[in-house]
Design a protein around this motif. Structure first.
Motif, PDB file in Angstrom:
ATOM      1  N   GLU A 143       0.842  -1.189   0.000  1.00  8.84           N
ATOM      2  CA  GLU A 143       0.000   0.000   0.000  1.00  8.84           C
ATOM      3  C   GLU A 143       0.882   1.247   0.000  1.00  8.84           C
ATOM      4  O   GLU A 143       1.842   1.347   0.767  1.00  8.84           O
ATOM      5  N   PHE A 144       0.553   2.210  -0.867  1.00  4.26           N
ATOM      6  CA  PHE A 144       1.309   3.460  -0.922  1.00  4.26           C
ATOM      7  C   PHE A 144       0.709   4.466   0.044  1.00  4.26           C
ATOM      8  O   PHE A 144      -0.483   4.781  -0.028  1.00  4.26           O
ATOM      9  N   MET A 145       1.523   4.939   0.974  1.00  3.90           N
ATOM     10  CA  MET A 145       1.087   5.942   1.934  1.00  3.90           C
ATOM     11  C   MET A 145       1.589   7.306   1.460  1.00  3.90           C
ATOM     12  O   MET A 145       2.790   7.595   1.516  1.00  3.90           O
ATOM     13  N   ASP A 146       0.669   8.148   0.975  1.00  5.86           N
ATOM     14  CA  ASP A 146       1.069   9.373   0.269  1.00  5.86           C
ATOM     15  C   ASP A 146       1.623  10.465   1.174  1.00  5.86           C
ATOM     16  O   ASP A 146       2.089  11.493   0.686  1.00  5.86           O
ATOM     17  N   GLY A 147       1.611  10.248   2.485  1.00  7.43           N
ATOM     18  CA  GLY A 147       2.202  11.243   3.375  1.00  7.43           C
ATOM     19  C   GLY A 147       3.596  10.888   3.840  1.00  7.43           C
ATOM     20  O   GLY A 147       4.210  11.641   4.597  1.00  7.43           O
ATOM     21  N   GLY A 148       4.095   9.743   3.411  1.00  7.61           N
ATOM     22  CA  GLY A 148       5.423   9.314   3.834  1.00  7.61           C
ATOM     23  C   GLY A 148       5.420   8.773   5.243  1.00  7.61           C
ATOM     24  O   GLY A 148       4.424   8.223   5.718  1.00  7.61           O
ATOM     25  N   THR A 149       6.519   8.942   5.925  1.00 11.04           N
ATOM     26  CA  THR A 149       6.679   8.384   7.264  1.00 11.04           C
ATOM     27  C   THR A 149       6.654   9.478   8.324  1.00 11.04           C
ATOM     28  O   THR A 149       6.768  10.676   8.032  1.00 11.04           O
ATOM     29  N   LEU A 150       6.531   9.051   9.560  1.00  6.17           N
ATOM     30  CA  LEU A 150       6.588  10.000  10.666  1.00  6.17           C
ATOM     31  C   LEU A 150       7.957  10.669  10.712  1.00  6.17           C
ATOM     32  O   LEU A 150       8.071  11.827  11.132  1.00  6.17           O
ATOM     33  N   ALA A 151       8.996   9.973  10.265  1.00  6.52           N
ATOM     34  CA  ALA A 151      10.333  10.567  10.204  1.00  6.52           C
ATOM     35  C   ALA A 151      10.360  11.714   9.198  1.00  6.52           C
ATOM     36  O   ALA A 151      11.009  12.753   9.432  1.00  6.52           O
TER      37      ALA A 151
END
Length: 345
Positions: A143-151
């Motif tokens: 799954e592509f998470m369009d906001g990236g990571t918490l980092a």
């Protein structure tokens, strides 16, 4: 003692207790005395088929040959992650590629990740749509998470305020609750493994070092994961019966949240090298890090609960979901997607 009395007086304490050539199944490690789950792995691989998705009025196979790489999302010792687009549908995915030929132990780890990804189904975990093996290069379609990571968010904003951290915490705890109830210890909770999308969802990703416990009371006893976020019982197994379990994920969550609040890794001073001896001394011998003085009492107590050096005193994910800090996300709802404004992934 005074701090404990203060928390008690404020009512914040908790009770403790994934065409040509056709992709082939992953090769299994050769039989060995400690490979007790070999039969289960064979069963899993024989059952595995390429996933089918709707495209232009017909059903097509999700084949990695039909995925166009658009950009590199991240890279590490385990491989690389790309943003890809499926040619038939235009859908965007994340393609994690584990490269090079693999030693026996690495192949076992890949098999473990494959098994976990295929069977883990929760809205709080990054979904796996397919797993492919081509010439020894293993790919996971995720799954592509369009906001990236918490980092990524932390690097952009420098710090993250408590009102957002409360919602992040709630969603991560729901993911950990699912994992722990299914006898899975993640073992690598950190900012870069917590992903965000613009639908206000926070999900746990990268099960590369996860393990499925043999039974409810089984424990883990290996050194894997990112050592900076490891709990004291993982650094010093001899001093803790040689074992650790679900509570290790709670410690890592506490460090992750504290890092987001103060804008730096909390166990070391600015400029201090994060090598193994330094981290071990800081985490095993030093006092647990604390939030800044201006943090809310709820956040201070939540971090204190997570960073108990005695693993037996750390509350479970289920217990922490009732903590006043987490309840703030319900009383003061906010959209974590606001954190993504101006952030490009």
């Amino acid at each position: 003692m005074a701090a404990a009395n203060e928390r008690k007086s404020r009512g914040l304490s908790l009770s403790l207790p994934r065409r040509d050539p056709v992709p082939q199944p992953l090769p299994l490690p050769p039989p060995s005395a400690d490979n007790n789950n070999n039969n289960n792995n064979n069963s899993l691989l024989h059952r595995f088929r390429l996933p089918l998705i709707p495209a232009q009025g017909r059903i097509v196979s999700l084949d990695d040959l039909d995925l166009d790489r658009k950009s590199l999302l991240g890279a590490g010792s385990g491989g690389k992650v790309y943003k890809v687009v499926h040619r038939w549908t235009g859908r965007i995915y994340a393609l994690k590629i584990i490269q090079e030929k693999h030693e026996l132990d690495v192949r076992r780890q890949i098999m473990r990740e494959m098994e976990i990804l295929l069977r883990a189904k929760s809205p709080h975990l990054v979904e796996c749509y397919g797993v492919f093996d081509r010439g020894g290069e293993v790919s996971f379609v995720l799954e592509f998470m369009d906001g990236g990571t918490l980092a990524d968010v932390l690097k952009f904003h420098r710090t993250i305020s408590e009102r957002y951290l409360a919602e992040v915490t709630k969603q991560v705890l729901l993911g950990l609750l699912y994992l722990h109830k299914h006898k899975i210890v993640h073992r690598d909770i950190k900012p870069s493994n917590l992903l965000i999308n613009r639908r206000q969802e926070v999900k746990i990703g990268d099960f590369g070092v996860s393990t499925v416990l043999a039974h409810t009371l089984a424990q883990c006893n290996s050194f894997v994961g990112t050592c900076a976020y490891m709990s004291p019982e993982r650094f010093d197994p001899d001093g803790n019966g040689g074992e650790y379990g679900y509570a290790a994920d709670i410690w890592s969550l506490g460090l992750t949240l504290l890092e987001c609040a103060i804008g730096r890794f909390p166990c070391l001073q600015p400029g201090e090298r994060p090598d193994w001896p330094t981290l071990m001394c800081a985490i095993c011998l030093g006092d647990p890090p604390s939030p800044p003085p201006d943090a809310s009492p709820e956040f201070r107590n939540f971090i204190s609960c997570c960073l108990q050096k005695d693993a037996g005193r750390r509350p479970s994910a289920e217990m922490l979901l009732t903590h006043p800090f987490v309840k703030k996300s319900e009383l003061q709802p906010c959209s974590v997607s606001t954190l993504l404004q101006g952030l490009v992934v």
